[in-house]
Design a protein around this motif. Sequence first.
Motif, mmCIF file in Angstrom:
data_model
loop_
_atom_site.group_PDB
_atom_site.id
_atom_site.type_symbol
_atom_site.label_atom_id
_atom_site.label_comp_id
_atom_site.label_asym_id
_atom_site.label_seq_id
_atom_site.Cartn_x
_atom_site.Cartn_y
_atom_site.Cartn_z
ATOM 1 N N ARG A 144 0.840 -1.185 0.000
ATOM 2 C CA ARG A 144 0.000 0.000 0.000
ATOM 3 C C ARG A 144 0.881 1.244 0.000
ATOM 4 O O ARG A 144 2.001 1.198 0.508
ATOM 5 C CB ARG A 144 -0.921 0.000 1.237
ATOM 6 N N PRO A 145 0.420 2.340 -0.580
ATOM 7 C CA PRO A 145 -0.958 2.572 -1.030
ATOM 8 C C PRO A 145 -1.221 2.129 -2.464
ATOM 9 O O PRO A 145 -2.315 2.341 -2.967
ATOM 10 C CB PRO A 145 -1.091 4.093 -0.919
ATOM 11 N N VAL B 293 -4.351 -2.288 -3.756
ATOM 12 C CA VAL B 293 -5.529 -2.314 -2.884
ATOM 13 C C VAL B 293 -6.321 -3.567 -3.228
ATOM 14 O O VAL B 293 -6.532 -3.881 -4.395
ATOM 15 C CB VAL B 293 -6.418 -1.063 -3.091
#
Length: 482
Positions: A472-473, A476
């Motif tokens: 992350r980010p 996902v």
Amino acid sequence: MGDEFRADLLEKQYHEGCPGCLVDKTKEVRRGYPYAELSFIWVIILTTSLPISSLYPFLYYMIQDFGVAKTEQEIGYYAGFIACAFMLGRALTSVLWGVMSDRYGRKPIILLGTITIAVFNALFGMSTNIWMAIATRFMLGSFNCLLGTIKAYAMEIFREEYQATAMSAVSTAWGIGLIIGPALGGFLSQPAEKYPSVFTKASFFGRFPYALPCFTISAFALVVTAICCFIPETLHNHELDNKTSDDDSVEALEAASLETAGMTGNNKRTSLFKNWPLMSSILVYCVLCLHDTAYSEIFALWANSPSKFGGLGYSTNHVGTVLTISGFGLFSFQVLLYPAAERLLGPVLLTRLAGALMIPVQMSYTFIAHLSGIPRSLLLTVASIFVNVFSVSAITGMLILQNRAVDQHQRGAANGLAMTSMSLFKTVAPVVSGFLFSWSEERQNASFLPGPQMLFFFLNVIVILAVCLTFRPFLVTAARRR
């Protein structure tokens, strides 16, 4: 009992004459391991993967026979163009085939794919110049509509508890095909030279020395075409939201179902590009596939190239033997261990672990090249097994995430988008690998990463990038979808 109860009632509604409902109904009542369905997945994936890599063991010699390369160092350049023609064709059409499978069904697209493999792969085997080879590979890629469609099909034909097994079967069969393909190409190419008691130089396969492996794969594709006539269709041919009814309870059930799926009536057809769990997993998948293709070409060219250029000087038979043994190791791991590993670690962590372990194994290749005899062959085979196991395991994890990120009505298009994106990366991989291979042969005495060391350093850079993107980010994950 509210919303969950109403959604559950809707899920159990079956429509007469709908093939997707029939499959869902069969899954509800069926118990036991889905051997038949796994067999269908296996043979279809084998059909589409065999032509992709079967040319690698003989591509070096095919370029020599065409007479386009003025020096040995130039062979890698031309090999890259032939290898990337397939991927370019597939990149241009994969989304179209995905949309077609969502509209007209998985089965007709699968049948089209197996038939065109039989035709265009046979034509490639009869290529007499580089332009014919490029053109037939491009057409083979353009009509290669199987992989994206079968990934969607695999998620729909299996009960939820077997979906990880299904994706593992897709990746395993794909990986085995990428192993068996080179084995067939290695053992069956140039048959008049290898088996003069069976094939004479004046015979058909003597005049077309690379036709036998291609014809063998085409014959297998025709057999699979006949088998696919009996597979069930999984696509639903009805739309609940288009039915007119004054019954408020039905409308409530539909609303509950859409809410459960994370959609509303206004955004049921949400753009795939706005689905970040899908797009992020596709991008990681593309980087892993870039590595997979680059590794396949680099390994074959490096193993075939003379020892004076840092290669192994292996014959096509020797390369085929190494890759065949690697295939058995990959098969054993994916069938016996991968499902348990995925349940224990999850697809993301398993992808990270596989990528991290791949790096030191690839670094070992240049050291293995300094050995000789049985120790070199043994260590090379073991290293090849590990690289293939780790590569396919990482790719499988991303396949699972992709198919969990969308619902059935978008699954074909989503897999088509993944195929297009992946094919673009795989179009670049052979060209870059070919140029890099030729360049490495010209810098045997360089002070920084001389010769083949640069090749495997390049492969490790790609793996490191893929592992970094799993955090992350960027990456996902989404909840499971129907």
